[in-house]
Design an enzyme around this catalytic site. Structure first.
Site, PDB file in Angstrom:
ATOM      1  CD  GLU A   1      -3.738   4.038  14.071  1.00 32.01           C
ATOM      2  OE1 GLU A   1      -3.759   5.206  13.204  1.00 32.01           O
ATOM      3  OE2 GLU A   1      -2.750   3.532  13.627  1.00 32.01           O
TER       4      GLU A   1
ATOM      5  CE  LYS B   1     -10.720  -3.129   4.730  1.00 38.35           C
ATOM      6  NZ  LYS B   1     -10.158  -2.637   3.685  1.00 38.35           N
TER       7      LYS B   1
ATOM      8  CE  LYS C   1      -7.172  -2.135   4.942  1.00 45.27           C
ATOM      9  NZ  LYS C   1      -6.771  -1.609   3.638  1.00 45.27           N
TER      10      LYS C   1
ATOM     11  CB  CYS D   1      -0.808   0.065   1.243  1.00 43.21           C
ATOM     12  SG  CYS D   1      -1.944  -1.661   1.204  1.00 43.21           S
TER      13      CYS D   1
HETATM   14  C1  PBG Z   1      -6.681  -1.542  -0.004  1.00 43.15           C
HETATM   15  C2  PBG Z   1      -7.904  -2.129   0.725  1.00 43.15           C
HETATM   16  C3  PBG Z   1      -8.375  -3.397   1.041  1.00 43.15           C
HETATM   17  C4  PBG Z   1      -9.489  -3.332   1.504  1.00 43.15           C
HETATM   18  C5  PBG Z   1     -10.200  -2.228   1.292  1.00 43.15           C
HETATM   19  N1  PBG Z   1      -9.058  -1.451   0.729  1.00 43.15           N
HETATM   20  C6  PBG Z   1      -7.471  -4.450   1.238  1.00 43.15           C
HETATM   21  C7  PBG Z   1      -6.304  -4.722   2.140  1.00 43.15           C
HETATM   22  O1  PBG Z   1      -5.847  -3.780   2.677  1.00 43.15           O
HETATM   23  O2  PBG Z   1      -5.311  -5.789   1.639  1.00 43.15           O
HETATM   24  C8  PBG Z   1     -10.372  -4.560   1.735  1.00 43.15           C
HETATM   25  C9  PBG Z   1     -11.879  -4.618   1.760  1.00 43.15           C
HETATM   26  C10 PBG Z   1     -12.595  -6.063   1.684  1.00 43.15           C
HETATM   27  O3  PBG Z   1     -12.087  -7.036   1.919  1.00 43.15           O
HETATM   28  O4  PBG Z   1     -13.686  -6.006   1.359  1.00 43.15           O
HETATM   29  N2  PBG Z   1      -5.672  -1.047   0.998  1.00 43.15           N
HETATM   30 ZN    ZN Z   2      -3.929  -0.712   0.215  1.00 42.37          ZN
END
Ligand code: PBG
Ligand code: ZN
Length: 328
Positions: free
Chosen positions: A237, A252, A199, A134
């Protein structure tokens, strides 16, 4: 044996009308956000094998789909742009291409639907880098500040294309503040930031990485995404992103992290979103296909659970089928 007549909670459960009168939590279509994967080829449509019911769509097909979803009552979308392999490189330059799949989709959706539709645009590099991380990689490590610089450039492109909210999903430190400043400097004071504030490094993203072809080619994301064991860190965070100017916070995944939703809810007055991620979706789908679960009832129960935990906004791949099927 004489039972007390005083304490009879069942009185409130006698009929459907009684239950709806006493109901504490509801899910309304206005609270749903439908994610979409956008292909670079305009009329393309590709099913995602690990996410039955979800297709990757070119912009033409996406416009049709979103129009139909608006009629169902889905007024918000979350966009992920996809690129073919030969367009990926070390810095994810296709992510900030104003004519790439994502910026094009934002522009065309806003042109077609204007203020009837809220367009949230995921800001990350993993779908656009050849290494699948990322951020910017050096000597096998993901660097923070150079990544923030690239992510900020991506967010600006999405904002210029007309996104209502940019949604950084990378988990680099300081990116919300950097994006806020960059937007303000360019006069885009009305573009909001929906921060993936909390996240986790979760195995529940598996089907998404199939869909977006965004799996890391080496290592994993645990040096930037959160350790699933931590909840105080989630509050930290969330506070940081709020102080940096986030307009909406997100937790998330959702279902395995409802305690985190609750903890963050107690610490902020901002709207809070929960992301019912791909693996959570696919697990329900797979069980339902086998006849092991009643899909509509389970989806309703899961969405209610997110609301009960304190989420205002539910990002879910189930959105369309939930409304089509009358599951709410
Ligand atoms: C990208 C991103 C991801 C998701 C949302 N944005 C994947 C990751 O971080 O590997 C996951 C969404 C999902 O699983 O529905 N950074
Ligand atoms: Zn990403």
């Amino acid at each position: 044996m004489t039972l007390s007549r005083l304490h009879r909670p069942r009185r409130l459960r006698r009929s459907a009308a009684h239950r709806s009168l006493a109901r504490e939590t509801r899910v309304h279509p206005d609270q749903l956000v439908m994610p979409h994967f956008v292909l670079p080829e305009r009329e393309a449509r590709e099913p995602i094998p690990s996410m039955p019911g979800i297709d990757r769509l070119g912009v033409g097909a996406l416009l049709e789909r979103v129009e139909a979803d608006l009629d169902l009552g889905i007024r918000s979308v979350l966009l992920f742009g996809l690129e073919r392999h030969d367009r990926k490189d070390a810095t994810g330059s296709a992510a900030s291409d104003p004519d790439g799949s994502q910026a094009t989709a934002i522009r065309e959706l806003k042109r077609a639907f204007g203020d009837d539709l809220v367009v949230v645009s995921d800001v990350c590099l993993c779908g656009f880098t050849d290494h699948g991380h990322c951020g910017i990689v050096e000597n096998g490590r993901v660097l923070n500040d150079p990544s923030v610089e690239r992510l900020t450039a991506v967010a600006v492109v999405h904002a210029e294309a007309g996104a209502d909210f940019v949604a950084p999903s990378d988990m680099m430190d300081g990116r919300v503040g950097a994006i806020r400043r960059a937007l303000d400097q360019r006069g885009m004071v009305d573009t909001g930031i929906l921060a993936y504030a909390v996240k986790y490094a979760s195995a529940y993203y598996g089907p998404f990485r199939d869909a977006a072809d965004s799996a890391p080619q080496f290592g994993d994301r645990r040096s930037y995404q959160m350790d699933p064991c931590n909840v105080r860190e989630a509050v930290r965070e969330a506070r940081l992103d709020e102080s940096e100017g986030a307009d909406i916070l997100m937790v998330k995944p959702a279902l395995a992290y409802l305690d985190v939703v609750r903890a963050v809810r107690a610490e902020t007055c901002l709207p809070l979103a929960a992301y019912n991620v791909s693996g959570e979706y696919s697990a329900v789908k797979a069980a339902a296909e086998r006849g092991w679960l009643d899909e509509g009832a389970v989806v309703y129960e899961n969405l209610v659970a997110m609301r009960r935990a304190g989420a205002d906004i539910l990002i879910t791949y189930h959105a369309r089928e939930a409304l089509e099927g009358g599951w709410l």
